[in-house]
Scaffold this motif. Structure first.
Motif, PDB file in Angstrom:
ATOM      1  N   LEU A   1       0.832  -1.207   0.000  1.00  0.00           N
ATOM      2  CA  LEU A   1       0.000   0.000   0.000  1.00  0.00           C
ATOM      3  C   LEU A   1       0.863   1.253   0.000  1.00  0.00           C
ATOM      4  CD1 LEU A   1      -2.690   1.512   0.257  1.00  0.00           C
ATOM      5  CD2 LEU A   1      -2.550   1.148   2.747  1.00  0.00           C
ATOM      6  N   ILE A   2       1.911   1.245   0.805  1.00  0.00           N
ATOM      7  CA  ILE A   2       2.823   2.392   0.881  1.00  0.00           C
ATOM      8  C   ILE A   2       3.475   2.636  -0.470  1.00  0.00           C
ATOM      9  CG2 ILE A   2       5.061   3.100   1.840  1.00  0.00           C
ATOM     10  CD1 ILE A   2       4.111   1.830   4.498  1.00  0.00           C
ATOM     11  N   ALA A   3       3.914   1.566  -1.130  1.00  0.00           N
ATOM     12  CA  ALA A   3       4.543   1.698  -2.444  1.00  0.00           C
ATOM     13  C   ALA A   3       3.564   2.235  -3.476  1.00  0.00           C
ATOM     14  CB  ALA A   3       5.107   0.348  -2.893  1.00  0.00           C
ATOM     15  N   LEU A   4       2.313   1.786  -3.421  1.00  0.00           N
ATOM     16  CA  LEU A   4       1.301   2.252  -4.369  1.00  0.00           C
ATOM     17  C   LEU A   4       1.007   3.736  -4.166  1.00  0.00           C
ATOM     18  CD1 LEU A   4      -1.179  -0.767  -4.257  1.00  0.00           C
ATOM     19  CD2 LEU A   4       0.095   0.004  -6.267  1.00  0.00           C
ATOM     20  N   VAL A   5       0.905   4.161  -2.904  1.00  0.00           N
ATOM     21  CA  VAL A   5       0.644   5.578  -2.618  1.00  0.00           C
ATOM     22  C   VAL A   5       1.802   6.443  -3.101  1.00  0.00           C
ATOM     23  CG1 VAL A   5       0.345   7.285  -0.779  1.00  0.00           C
ATOM     24  CG2 VAL A   5      -0.894   5.119  -0.679  1.00  0.00           C
ATOM     25  N   ALA A   6       3.031   6.012  -2.792  1.00  0.00           N
ATOM     26  CA  ALA A   6       4.204   6.786  -3.217  1.00  0.00           C
ATOM     27  C   ALA A   6       4.338   6.812  -4.733  1.00  0.00           C
ATOM     28  CB  ALA A   6       5.469   6.195  -2.586  1.00  0.00           C
ATOM     29  N   ALA A   7       3.969   5.710  -5.382  1.00  0.00           N
ATOM     30  CA  ALA A   7       4.097   5.616  -6.840  1.00  0.00           C
ATOM     31  C   ALA A   7       3.174   6.576  -7.573  1.00  0.00           C
ATOM     32  CB  ALA A   7       3.829   4.182  -7.300  1.00  0.00           C
ATOM     33  N   LEU A   8       2.147   7.078  -6.902  1.00  0.00           N
ATOM     34  CA  LEU A   8       1.248   8.042  -7.534  1.00  0.00           C
ATOM     35  C   LEU A   8       1.999   9.290  -7.989  1.00  0.00           C
ATOM     36  CD1 LEU A   8      -1.840   7.811  -5.157  1.00  0.00           C
ATOM     37  CD2 LEU A   8      -1.744   7.075  -7.545  1.00  0.00           C
ATOM     38  N   PHE A   9       3.113   9.607  -7.311  1.00  0.00           N
ATOM     39  CA  PHE A   9       3.921  10.762  -7.707  1.00  0.00           C
ATOM     40  C   PHE A   9       4.460  10.603  -9.123  1.00  0.00           C
ATOM     41  CE2 PHE A   9       4.247  11.774  -3.140  1.00  0.00           C
ATOM     42  CZ  PHE A   9       4.108  13.156  -3.185  1.00  0.00           C
ATOM     43  N   ASN A  10       4.625   9.360  -9.570  1.00  0.00           N
ATOM     44  CA  ASN A  10       5.210   9.124 -10.888  1.00  0.00           C
ATOM     45  C   ASN A  10       4.307   9.574 -12.033  1.00  0.00           C
ATOM     46  OD1 ASN A  10       7.716   7.971 -10.118  1.00  0.00           O
ATOM     47  ND2 ASN A  10       6.704   6.042  -9.663  1.00  0.00           N
ATOM     48  N   TYR A  11       3.052   9.839 -11.737  1.00  0.00           N
ATOM     49  CA  TYR A  11       2.142  10.323 -12.775  1.00  0.00           C
ATOM     50  C   TYR A  11       2.286  11.820 -13.022  1.00  0.00           C
ATOM     51  CZ  TYR A  11      -0.356   5.920 -13.119  1.00  0.00           C
ATOM     52  OH  TYR A  11      -0.681   4.612 -13.358  1.00  0.00           O
ATOM     53  N   ILE A  12       3.052  12.490 -12.179  1.00  0.00           N
ATOM     54  CA  ILE A  12       3.218  13.942 -12.314  1.00  0.00           C
ATOM     55  C   ILE A  12       4.683  14.240 -12.614  1.00  0.00           C
ATOM     56  CG2 ILE A  12       2.816  16.192 -11.261  1.00  0.00           C
ATOM     57  CD1 ILE A  12       0.933  14.785  -9.287  1.00  0.00           C
ATOM     58  N   PRO A  13       5.008  14.650 -13.854  1.00  0.00           N
ATOM     59  CA  PRO A  13       6.400  14.963 -14.187  1.00  0.00           C
ATOM     60  C   PRO A  13       7.004  15.949 -13.189  1.00  0.00           C
ATOM     61  CG  PRO A  13       5.054  14.974 -16.162  1.00  0.00           C
ATOM     62  CD  PRO A  13       4.104  14.826 -15.003  1.00  0.00           C
TER      63      PRO A  13
END
Length: 229
Positions: A189-201
């Motif tokens: 869950l933590i990795a998924l939440v942090a990975a959301l940043f990757n959608y924003i250059p």
């Protein structure tokens, strides 16, 4: 500590000078490195990606995918290389930032003497990077599928973050790897939440360190005896 509190504390820590300084050096440095490399070698890089696309079953022979998909796939692959580079550098050099934040937030918790082993950190980081890149290349057409492709990329990015984050952060405070894995229940869950940043250059440079900070608060906020001195 509930997850909402973990998230709130982590977002606050992202604005600290130590975190911002680290991110600027590692994140922007990775961006500049790959921009220079790909700018100098874009034609052969795009040709390599196009050649790979032709070999993809079912879609590789489609003319529209060869013509428009090659350029977009090359961009996506280049972006993936940036993300992988930031993740590797954060895994290798983010320890001091985590220890500084932990000392400020949890003064009663003492880190493990010697912390994690560098060769183990490298192993988990390279393993996650290899699995991520392999699955990314094997399922490249899927990322162009509306909605599903975005969820699939989020899952792939979580693979890149999850295992290295558990070890790099957890080994600083828990010497036993079995105990560490038991305590890492919410790492996905933590990795998924942090990975959301990757959608924003540009904001994607925050993702790996944000995952580490999230896991630090999740781990130390539970206040179990195993992490006490």
């Amino acid at each position: 500590m509930n997850f909402a509190s973990v998230l709130a504390k982590s977002l606050r820590d992202m604005l600290s000078p130590a975190v911002l300084g680290f991110i600027l050096k590692v994140g922007l440095g990775s961006f500049l490195f790959w921009i220079i490399v790909l700018r100098l070698a874009w034609d052969p890089f795009e040709h390599f990606v196009a050649s790979y696309i032709v070999m993809i079953p079912w879609v590789g022979h489609l003319t529209w995918f060869q013509e428009s998909g090659a350029f977009l796939a090359a961009l996506a692959t280049g972006y993936a290389l940036v993300v992988v580079t930031i993740s590797i550098l954060t895994s290798l050099f983010g320890e001091k930032v985590i220890l500084r934040l932990a000392a400020r937030e949890y003064p009663d918790v003492r880190p493990v003497a010697g912390g994690g082993k560098i060769h183990r950190s490298i192993y988990y980081t390279l393993k996650a990077s290899f699995v991520f890149l392999l699955l990314f290349l094997l399922t490249l057409p899927l990322i162009f599928v509306p909605i599903f492709g975005q969820f699939w990329m989020l899952w792939l990015w979580s693979i890149l973050l999850r295992e290295p984050t558990i070890y790099d952060v957890g080994s600083l405070f828990i010497p036993d790897e079995k105990e560490l894995r038991r305590r890492g229940g919410k790492a996905r869950l933590i990795a998924l939440v942090a990975a959301l940043f990757n959608y924003i250059p540009l904001l994607n440079i925050f993702a790996p360190l944000f995952a580490q900070i999230l896991f630090m608060h999740y781990l130390l906020g539970k206040k179990e005896p195993a992490i006490k001195a």
